[in-house]
Design a protein around this motif. Structure first.
Motif, PDB file in Angstrom:
ATOM      1  N   SER A  42      -3.163  14.177 -23.393  1.00  0.00           N
ATOM      2  CA  SER A  42      -3.536  15.033 -22.267  1.00  0.00           C
ATOM      3  C   SER A  42      -3.388  16.479 -22.384  1.00  0.00           C
ATOM      4  O   SER A  42      -2.683  16.919 -22.845  1.00  0.00           O
ATOM      5  N   VAL A  43      -4.297  17.186 -21.563  1.00  0.00           N
ATOM      6  CA  VAL A  43      -4.178  18.639 -21.453  1.00  0.00           C
ATOM      7  C   VAL A  43      -3.578  18.809 -20.256  1.00  0.00           C
ATOM      8  O   VAL A  43      -4.041  18.490 -19.389  1.00  0.00           O
ATOM      9  N   THR A  44      -2.407  19.439 -20.434  1.00  0.00           N
ATOM     10  CA  THR A  44      -1.421  19.696 -19.318  1.00  0.00           C
ATOM     11  C   THR A  44      -1.406  21.191 -18.612  1.00  0.00           C
ATOM     12  O   THR A  44      -1.307  21.427 -17.476  1.00  0.00           O
ATOM     13  N   GLN A  45      -2.171  22.170 -19.366  1.00  0.00           N
ATOM     14  CA  GLN A  45      -2.371  23.269 -18.933  1.00  0.00           C
ATOM     15  C   GLN A  45      -3.579  23.778 -19.758  1.00  0.00           C
ATOM     16  O   GLN A  45      -3.963  23.674 -20.882  1.00  0.00           O
ATOM     17  N   ALA A  46      -4.260  24.801 -19.017  1.00  0.00           N
ATOM     18  CA  ALA A  46      -5.546  25.391 -19.573  1.00  0.00           C
ATOM     19  C   ALA A  46      -5.785  26.895 -19.016  1.00  0.00           C
ATOM     20  O   ALA A  46      -5.801  26.866 -17.567  1.00  0.00           O
ATOM     21  N   THR A  47      -6.015  27.765 -19.581  1.00  0.00           N
ATOM     22  CA  THR A  47      -6.174  28.954 -19.031  1.00  0.00           C
ATOM     23  C   THR A  47      -7.497  29.668 -20.001  1.00  0.00           C
ATOM     24  O   THR A  47      -7.876  29.431 -20.865  1.00  0.00           O
ATOM     25  N   ARG A  48      -8.444  30.349 -19.158  1.00  0.00           N
ATOM     26  CA  ARG A  48      -9.503  31.082 -19.498  1.00  0.00           C
ATOM     27  C   ARG A  48      -9.414  32.312 -19.475  1.00  0.00           C
ATOM     28  O   ARG A  48      -8.709  33.010 -18.506  1.00  0.00           O
TER      29      ARG A  48
END
Length: 92
Positions: free
Chosen positions: A85-91
């Motif tokens: 699972s991806v629990t955090q993502a920033t762009r």
């Protein structure tokens, strides 16, 4: 974040557990880089965390990345009861 998708979560003897992750840049003009936190829930209940990035995704394009964590099942233990699972993502 809707730009990020887990395309697959698989196990192999050579790589352990691998998540194939894609980042789709929906912008028509901006290039973005994505920083992620990927959690792997192992069959024995432990969690392994990785912090990969997908740099410089051009406007309207999709780039992908394989993220792995080592896992060697004990004899007789299942190797198919895991989760990515991806629990955090920033762009940026």
């Amino acid at each position: 974040m809707r730009d990020i998708k887990i395309d697959s979560c698989t196990y192999s003897d050579a790589r352990g557990i691998t998540a194939k992750i894609s980042a789709t840049n929906g912008s028509a003009t901006q290039t973005y880089s994505y920083s992620l936190t990927v959690d792997f829930t192992l069959p024995d209940g432990r969690t392994a965390t990785r912090h990969p990035s997908i740099p410089l995704v051009r406007p309207g394009k999709t780039d992908s990345l394989d993220v792995s964590t080592p896992y060697v099942p004990k004899p007789g233990a299942p190797s198919s009861t895991f989760k990515c699972s991806v629990t955090q993502a920033t762009r940026s």
